[in-house]
Design a protein around this motif. Structure first.
Motif: not given
Lengths: 294, 352
Positions: A50-64
């Protein structure tokens, strides 16, 4: 009085969180008869995804978040061909021992890939607490609790009412018989770990909302064990009452016994409850009572 | 299956059951012991320190081998049992000034009683449920140490331990400790082989293979499980006492749940049920740990993000992968592979 209710309610919410983590554990047991010692590490892997897809990659929260769930499912599915495929037909003892290997392996992999540092965790739910009069509740845990109850009903119906769920139940009863009835043990194990991973990731989301994530989060895996044992390893629905019992007991112990004893008695208390209940009912409150034959 | 060289026939039951069936086996062991005695003179002080830790770990893992390998009871509380022993030895030696020869067996006994409680749970609790109560042992241990009076246990600060001394002779260097630890490990090893061959050992194996069937054939299953935990925890306690005297400092975080998991890994890699396997497992894993510790800094240069945790991380990856591979490819451990090799050598050039 208000204080008592607050301790009990917060305890119950924590217990429901344990129930959600334990659900990952029970689903894996329920569909493959494998006792998963690596449950805590699965939560850590889910949290880091979850951390990687949202904060690290910077994707929108729900997409990540959606991507993280898909990633978790894939991660769970590949555990079967890597570890369990060659062990189908051997004793469950070796399968369980493999999960100890998995526990050590995942701890190492998480450290190498994500490092030992503390990472912030995205807030999928607002961190503002819920207040009713004088009682304040953690919003993440409160939503998590409601979600856990609904999920437990759904998963429980899946295992007892639907065809694929019943197939998995057969595998949990006996690998050989399942195999001879034409049910694929391998597929059942693979799906079980996929589901277990998704549930662990959801557990991580509710648990870590407003907190941060390190590899030490894995400890919740063992903290959730008393709930799984209390419910009986085969019962998904039983997790809810078991979680509430353990959580309320822990919450009250933290509120009233800890100040007297002067230590973290509340952390040990669930285990004492668990051992006592296992003495009275060896297969938990709702577990299968299996007639054993030689 | 073990197999004797051609021409060795036992003419009596006693000979058939003997530990040394040929003089060569005795001689081989003699050379091995001689080699162990020469370790401090041949290898440097760094290797003596490694050997000390390996020997202490071997005692603990031998105990786990009895509980899990022989009796089939998964035990994830071995580090807690070891900690009980270590704390008993530490408290008695520095607080009460009791002599080494008294504190070590006492440490074993205290740990054994603590362990037997979890074995006795077998009256009602069976299978993997029982394994999970041993995880509770781990949490209860930490709670007890941190909350008992600090004058006994040192609470969060830990306890300093006096040097070991036997009849006025002080074991104050690594080399001297080496011989002391070696002597005690030897005694414990002989004991473990004895237990495996005894009536109790056979009962353990029967319980491991099928506890219901064992019960029907007259084995007291509950007693066997409780004894298995008692003996296994006794070994852990003695190992813990040696640890306390060697490191001369005990703290709660030396005996974590993760250490228990590690001991379990060593048993699996060495081979479940084989006493020699316990030593092989400890040696392989500890050696891997040492090698990675010495190459760790250069690896840390390649992956700077990891910092000092690279050793811990890479040991975990190797151990975890080793356990999984062992269970998939050779569930009976390195020792079994070695026996197959030995047998193939004896039969050569015939296939059977």
């Amino acid at each position: 009085m208000i204080q008592l209710i607050e301790y009990a309610l917060n305890g119950a919410l924590l217990g429901l969180l344990y129930a959600l983590i334990a659900m990952g554990f029970v689903v894996i047991y329920r569909a493959s008869k494998v006792f998963n010692f690596a449950q805590g590490e699965l939560v850590v892997v889910g949290a880091f995804l979850v951390w990687f897809f949202t904060l690290d990659l910077g994707l929108p929260l729900y997409v990540g978040f959606a991507l993280a769930l898909i990633g978790a499912a894939i991660f769970g599915l590949i555990i079967e061909p890597l570890l369990f495929r060659r062990l189908v037909g051997q004793s469950t003892f070796s399968m369980v021992m493999v999960t100890i290997g998995l526990l050590i392996l995942l701890r190492g992999l998480v450290l190498v890939i994500f490092g030992p540092s503390v990472r912030p965790f995205p807030d999928l739910i607002s961190t503002a607490p819920i207040t009713f009069g004088d009682i304040t509740l953690n919003r993440g845990l409160a939503y998590g609790g409601i979600f856990t109850i609904l999920l437990a009903i759904g998963v429980s119906l899946y295992f007892s009412r639907t065809r694929p769920g019943l197939r998995m139940t057969v595998v949990a009863e006996d690998h050989q018989i399942a195999q001879s009835m034409g049910i694929s043990v391998r597929r059942s194990i693979a799906y079980a770990w996929g589901m277990g991973m998704v549930l662990s990731t959801l557990g991580a989301v509710f648990y870590l909302n407003g907190k941060s994530v390190t590899f030490l989060v894995a400890e919740i895996g063992f903290a959730a064990l008393p709930v799984a044992l209390l419910a009986g390893l085969e019962s998904v629905g039983g997790l809810i009452p078991a979680g509430i019992i353990v959580g309320v007991a822990q919450g009250l112990a933290a509120g009233y016994i800890d100040p007297v004893v002067g230590g973290s008695f509340s952390a040990v208390f669930p285990y004492l409850v668990m051992v006592i209940i296992l003495f009275l009912r060896p297969s938990g409150l709702f577990g299968w009572r299996i007639v054993e034959r030689v | 299956m073990s197999m004797q060289p051609a021409g060795v026939f036992a003419q009596s039951y006693v000979r058939d059951m003997a530990i040394f069936r040929t003089w060569k086996q005795g001689a081989a062991l003699g050379f091995f012991v001689l080699a162990l005695l020469l370790v401090p003179t041949i290898l440097g002080p760094r290797y003596v320190a490694i050997a000390n830790i390996m020997l202490i770990t071997s005692v603990v893992v031998l105990g786990l081998q009895i509980t899990t390998g022989l009796a089939g009871q998964v035990n994830l509380g071995q580090a807690a049992f070891m900690g009980m022993g270590a704390y008993t030895a530490a408290a008695l030696s520095s607080g009460q000034q009791w002599p080494f020869l008294v504190t070590v067996p006492l440490a074993g006994l205290v740990a054994a009683l603590f362990g037997a409680i979890f074995g006795l749970a077998a009256v009602r609790i069976r299978g993997f449920y029982l394994a999970l109560t041993t995880i509770a042992a781990q949490f209860i241990f930490v709670f007890a140490i941190l909350n008992l009076p600090a004058s006994w246990t040192g609470a969060a600060q830990g306890l300093r331990v006096e040097t070991a001394s036997v009849f006025g002779f002080v074991f104050n260097t690594d080399n001297r400790m080496y011989f002391l630890i070696l002597a005690i490990t030897a005694i414990m090893t002989v004991g473990a082989y004895g237990i495996a061959r005894s009536r109790h050992g056979r009962a353990f194996v029967a319980v491991r293979d099928d506890d219901l069937a064992a019960g029907f054939t007259g084995v007291n299953v509950v007693r066997a499980k409780a004894t298995a935990f008692f003996v296994g925890a006794f070994y852990a306690g003695v190992g813990g006492a040696l640890w306390a005297y060697y490191i001369r400092f005990v703290a709660v975080d030396q005996f974590s749940l993760f250490n228990s998991v590690y001991y379990m890994g060593m048993v699996i890699v060495g081979g479940l049920g084989s006493m020699a396997g316990a030593f092989v497992g400890v040696f392989l894993i500890r050696a891997a740990q040492e090698i990675l510790t010495s190459v760790g800094p250069s690896v840390a240069d390649i992956f700077p993000a990891l910092g000092s945790s690279v050793v811990f991380a890479s040991v975990n990856i190797i151990l975890g992968a080793a356990i999984a591979l062992m269970l998939i490819l050779e569930p009976r451990g390195v020792m079994h592979r070695f026996n197959i090799l030995k047998r193939a050598f004896r039969l050569w050039p015939y296939p059977h």
